[in-house]
Design a protein around this motif. Structure first.
Motif, short mmCIF file in Angstrom:
data_model
loop_
_atom_site.label_atom_id
_atom_site.label_comp_id
_atom_site.label_asym_id
_atom_site.label_seq_id
_atom_site.Cartn_x
_atom_site.Cartn_y
_atom_site.Cartn_z
N LEU A 59 0.83 -1.21 0.00
CA LEU A 59 0.00 0.00 0.00
C LEU A 59 0.87 1.25 0.00
CD1 LEU A 59 -2.71 1.53 0.34
CD2 LEU A 59 -2.43 1.19 2.81
N LEU A 60 1.83 1.30 0.90
CA LEU A 60 2.70 2.48 1.00
C LEU A 60 3.55 2.65 -0.25
CD1 LEU A 60 3.77 2.05 4.71
CD2 LEU A 60 2.30 3.87 3.78
N SER A 61 3.90 1.55 -0.89
CA SER A 61 4.74 1.61 -2.10
C SER A 61 3.95 2.01 -3.34
CB SER A 61 5.40 0.26 -2.33
OG SER A 61 6.24 -0.08 -1.26
N VAL A 62 2.69 1.59 -3.43
CA VAL A 62 1.91 1.82 -4.64
C VAL A 62 1.11 3.12 -4.61
CG1 VAL A 62 -0.23 0.59 -4.05
CG2 VAL A 62 0.55 0.63 -6.40
N ILE A 77 -4.35 12.36 0.79
CA ILE A 77 -3.76 11.51 1.81
C ILE A 77 -3.43 12.29 3.09
CG2 ILE A 77 -1.82 9.94 2.31
CD1 ILE A 77 -3.71 8.95 0.11
N GLY A 78 -3.07 13.55 2.94
CA GLY A 78 -2.68 14.33 4.11
C GLY A 78 -1.20 14.23 4.42
N ALA A 79 -0.44 13.71 3.50
CA ALA A 79 1.01 13.58 3.64
C ALA A 79 1.61 13.72 2.25
CB ALA A 79 1.37 12.23 4.25
N TYR A 80 2.91 13.68 2.18
CA TYR A 80 3.60 13.77 0.90
C TYR A 80 4.03 12.38 0.44
CZ TYR A 80 3.58 18.73 1.81
OH TYR A 80 3.18 20.00 2.07
N ARG A 81 4.27 12.26 -0.86
CA ARG A 81 4.69 10.97 -1.42
C ARG A 81 5.92 10.42 -0.72
NH1 ARG A 81 3.63 12.67 -7.62
NH2 ARG A 81 1.56 11.79 -7.73
N GLU A 82 6.88 11.30 -0.47
CA GLU A 82 8.11 10.81 0.17
C GLU A 82 7.85 10.27 1.58
OE1 GLU A 82 8.36 15.40 0.53
OE2 GLU A 82 7.87 14.00 -1.06
N ASN A 83 6.78 10.75 2.24
CA ASN A 83 6.43 10.20 3.56
C ASN A 83 5.98 8.75 3.43
OD1 ASN A 83 4.96 13.35 4.04
ND2 ASN A 83 6.81 12.71 5.09
N ALA A 84 5.14 8.46 2.45
CA ALA A 84 4.67 7.08 2.25
C ALA A 84 5.84 6.17 1.87
CB ALA A 84 3.59 7.04 1.17
N LEU A 85 6.69 6.64 0.98
CA LEU A 85 7.83 5.83 0.56
C LEU A 85 8.83 5.63 1.70
CD1 LEU A 85 8.28 7.30 -3.03
CD2 LEU A 85 7.29 5.07 -2.38
N ALA A 86 9.01 6.65 2.53
CA ALA A 86 9.90 6.53 3.68
C ALA A 86 9.35 5.52 4.69
CB ALA A 86 10.12 7.88 4.34
N MET A 87 8.03 5.51 4.87
CA MET A 87 7.43 4.53 5.78
C MET A 87 7.63 3.11 5.24
SD MET A 87 3.94 6.40 7.05
CE MET A 87 3.40 4.98 7.99
N ALA A 88 7.46 2.93 3.94
CA ALA A 88 7.69 1.61 3.33
C ALA A 88 9.14 1.20 3.52
CB ALA A 88 7.32 1.63 1.85
N GLY A 89 10.05 2.13 3.30
CA GLY A 89 11.47 1.85 3.52
C GLY A 89 11.77 1.54 4.97
N GLY A 90 11.12 2.24 5.89
CA GLY A 90 11.31 1.99 7.31
C GLY A 90 10.83 0.61 7.71
N MET A 91 9.75 0.16 7.09
CA MET A 91 9.27 -1.20 7.37
C MET A 91 10.31 -2.23 6.95
SD MET A 91 5.24 -1.14 6.32
CE MET A 91 4.99 -2.86 6.81
N LEU A 92 10.89 -2.03 5.77
CA LEU A 92 11.90 -2.96 5.28
C LEU A 92 13.11 -2.95 6.19
CD1 LEU A 92 12.75 -4.97 3.13
CD2 LEU A 92 13.54 -3.04 1.75
N THR A 93 13.55 -1.79 6.62
CA THR A 93 14.68 -1.68 7.54
C THR A 93 14.39 -2.41 8.85
OG1 THR A 93 15.37 0.42 6.58
CG2 THR A 93 16.15 -0.06 8.82
N ALA A 94 13.18 -2.22 9.37
CA ALA A 94 12.80 -2.88 10.63
C ALA A 94 12.84 -4.40 10.49
CB ALA A 94 11.41 -2.42 11.06
N VAL A 95 12.38 -4.92 9.37
CA VAL A 95 12.40 -6.37 9.15
C VAL A 95 13.83 -6.86 9.03
CG1 VAL A 95 11.80 -8.19 7.50
CG2 VAL A 95 10.08 -6.50 8.18
N ARG A 96 14.68 -6.09 8.36
CA ARG A 96 16.09 -6.49 8.24
C ARG A 96 16.77 -6.57 9.61
NH1 ARG A 96 17.42 -2.56 3.19
NH2 ARG A 96 16.81 -4.02 1.54
#
Length: 100
Positions: A59-62, A77-96
């Motif tokens: 969802l955050l990526s698409v 959305i109430g946020a900027y595109r880079e916020n959504a992409l940063a959250m998706a990246g943060g999820m990946l970092t957390a899993v790593r």
């Protein structure tokens, strides 16, 4: 409006939702409804299965690609595109960083 609500308004069918988010995507509203406030700040704690986490990441990526311009995205959305992409990246970092 949140990303999930905006996506739901933008797609044409349940099958399209399945394609974008996977089979766990249909249950994300329920997962979000159970989110709890974090001890500090304005964050929410969401308990999710791996499939649900995948759907959130998808969802955050698409979602940034579904709206024509940054202003439209921000107003919906109430946020900027880079916020959504940063959250998706943060999820990946957390899993790593999870212990194996």
């Amino acid at each position: 409006m949140n990303s999930l609500a905006a996506l739901s308004e933008s797609i044409g069918s349940p099958e399209e939702l399945d394609l974008l988010l996977g089979p766990a995507g249909r249950g994300l509203e329920e997962v979000l409804s159970r989110a709890q406030h974090a001890e500090t700040g304005s964050r929410r704690v969401v308990r999710a299965t791996v499939g649900q986490a995948h759907a959130f990441h998808a969802l955050l990526s698409v979602i940034p690609s579904l709206f024509g311009g940054e202003q439209t995205f921000h107003s919906r959305i109430g946020a900027y595109r880079e916020n959504a992409l940063a959250m998706a990246g943060g999820m990946l970092t957390a899993v790593r960083e999870l212990p194996h």
